[in-house]
Scaffold this motif. Sequence first.
Motif, PDB file in Angstrom:
ATOM      1  N   TYR A 256       0.837  -1.210   0.000  1.00  0.00           N
ATOM      2  CA  TYR A 256       0.000   0.000   0.000  1.00  0.00           C
ATOM      3  C   TYR A 256       0.874   1.263   0.000  1.00  0.00           C
ATOM      4  O   TYR A 256       0.565   2.234  -0.681  1.00  0.00           O
ATOM      5  N   ILE A 257       1.948   1.220   0.763  1.00  0.00           N
ATOM      6  CA  ILE A 257       2.862   2.367   0.794  1.00  0.00           C
ATOM      7  C   ILE A 257       3.512   2.556  -0.573  1.00  0.00           C
ATOM      8  O   ILE A 257       3.610   3.680  -1.065  1.00  0.00           O
ATOM      9  N   SER A 258       3.923   1.458  -1.191  1.00  0.00           N
ATOM     10  CA  SER A 258       4.538   1.537  -2.517  1.00  0.00           C
ATOM     11  C   SER A 258       3.554   2.105  -3.546  1.00  0.00           C
ATOM     12  O   SER A 258       3.925   2.945  -4.365  1.00  0.00           O
ATOM     13  N   ARG A 259       2.297   1.665  -3.485  1.00  0.00           N
ATOM     14  CA  ARG A 259       1.280   2.207  -4.405  1.00  0.00           C
ATOM     15  C   ARG A 259       1.041   3.685  -4.164  1.00  0.00           C
ATOM     16  O   ARG A 259       0.862   4.460  -5.103  1.00  0.00           O
ATOM     17  N   LYS A 260       1.053   4.095  -2.914  1.00  0.00           N
ATOM     18  CA  LYS A 260       0.851   5.508  -2.575  1.00  0.00           C
ATOM     19  C   LYS A 260       2.014   6.356  -3.100  1.00  0.00           C
ATOM     20  O   LYS A 260       1.797   7.442  -3.646  1.00  0.00           O
TER      21      LYS A 260
ATOM     22  N   ALA B 273       3.982  10.228  -7.009  1.00  0.00           N
ATOM     23  CA  ALA B 273       5.016  10.586  -7.980  1.00  0.00           C
ATOM     24  C   ALA B 273       4.520  10.457  -9.424  1.00  0.00           C
ATOM     25  O   ALA B 273       5.223  10.845 -10.348  1.00  0.00           O
ATOM     26  N   LYS B 274       3.321   9.889  -9.591  1.00  0.00           N
ATOM     27  CA  LYS B 274       2.711   9.645 -10.900  1.00  0.00           C
ATOM     28  C   LYS B 274       3.504   8.652 -11.756  1.00  0.00           C
ATOM     29  O   LYS B 274       3.310   8.571 -12.955  1.00  0.00           O
ATOM     30  N   LYS B 275       4.450   7.950 -11.136  1.00  0.00           N
ATOM     31  CA  LYS B 275       5.193   6.880 -11.799  1.00  0.00           C
ATOM     32  C   LYS B 275       5.965   6.112 -10.733  1.00  0.00           C
ATOM     33  O   LYS B 275       6.138   6.589  -9.604  1.00  0.00           O
ATOM     34  N   GLN B 276       6.455   4.943 -11.105  1.00  0.00           N
ATOM     35  CA  GLN B 276       7.308   4.190 -10.200  1.00  0.00           C
ATOM     36  C   GLN B 276       8.670   4.882 -10.169  1.00  0.00           C
ATOM     37  O   GLN B 276       9.268   5.132 -11.209  1.00  0.00           O
ATOM     38  N   ILE B 277       9.136   5.205  -8.975  1.00  0.00           N
ATOM     39  CA  ILE B 277      10.350   6.007  -8.835  1.00  0.00           C
ATOM     40  C   ILE B 277      11.603   5.226  -9.234  1.00  0.00           C
ATOM     41  O   ILE B 277      12.440   5.726  -9.970  1.00  0.00           O
ATOM     42  N   ILE B 278      11.742   4.015  -8.729  1.00  0.00           N
ATOM     43  CA  ILE B 278      12.916   3.197  -9.028  1.00  0.00           C
ATOM     44  C   ILE B 278      12.465   1.774  -9.364  1.00  0.00           C
ATOM     45  O   ILE B 278      11.390   1.356  -8.937  1.00  0.00           O
ATOM     46  N   PRO B 279      13.278   1.028 -10.099  1.00  0.00           N
ATOM     47  CA  PRO B 279      12.927  -0.370 -10.345  1.00  0.00           C
ATOM     48  C   PRO B 279      12.886  -1.151  -9.021  1.00  0.00           C
ATOM     49  O   PRO B 279      13.654  -0.859  -8.100  1.00  0.00           O
TER      50      PRO B 279
END
Length: 183
Positions: free
Chosen positions: A143-147, A152-158
Motif C-alpha cells: 500500500y505504501i509503494s502504491r501511494k 510521484a505519478k510513476k514508479q520512482i525506481i525499479p
Amino acid sequence: MNTKLKKIRKLRISLVAVFVSIFPIVSHAHCPLCTAGAGVLAVIAVSLGVPGIIIASLLGGFALALGLWMKNVIKKKYFPHQDLVVTWLIYLSTVIPLWPILKDFKALYIPFLGIDKYAETIPVDLFIVGVVVGAIVLIVSPYISRKVTMLAKKQIIPFQGIIITIILLVVIPLLIDLFLLTS
C-alpha cells in the motif's frame, strides 16, 4: 453419488487432513530445511552483532510471505477460510521453531504511565515483537509503494515495492529498539 459414499469420502478426507496435521513432513507443504536455514542464518547474524529485533522482523516478513505464497499452491478449496488457515499454519510453523533459539528480552521503557518506578519497565521478547512487526510491514508495504507511485505519478525506481519492504523491515524495528527499549 449416494449419501453413504459421500460420508465415506468426507471421512477419508478428514483422516488425511488429521494425518497431514500430525506429520507435516509427509504433506511437503512446508520446507523444514528452509526454516532451519533461516534459523542458522539468524543465529550467525546475531553472533555478528545484528540486533535481534531486526532479524526477527526479517524472519516474520519471510514467514508471512512464505505462507501467502504457499496458500496459492493448494488449488482446491477444502473448507472455508482455507487460505487464512494455511497462511497462519505456515507462518507459525516457521516462527515457533526459531523462537527458543532467538528469544531475547529487553525492557520496554514507558515512564509516561507514572504508576510507580518499577512499573515503568516491562520485559518484552524482541523476537515476538520483531516477527509481528515483520508481518505487519509485509502487509502494509504494498500500500505504501502504491501511494508513493500515485504521488510521484510513476514508479520512482525499479523494484520499488521490494526496496520499500526491505527498508521498512530494517528501519521500523531499529527505531523501536532505539527509542522504546532499554538494555
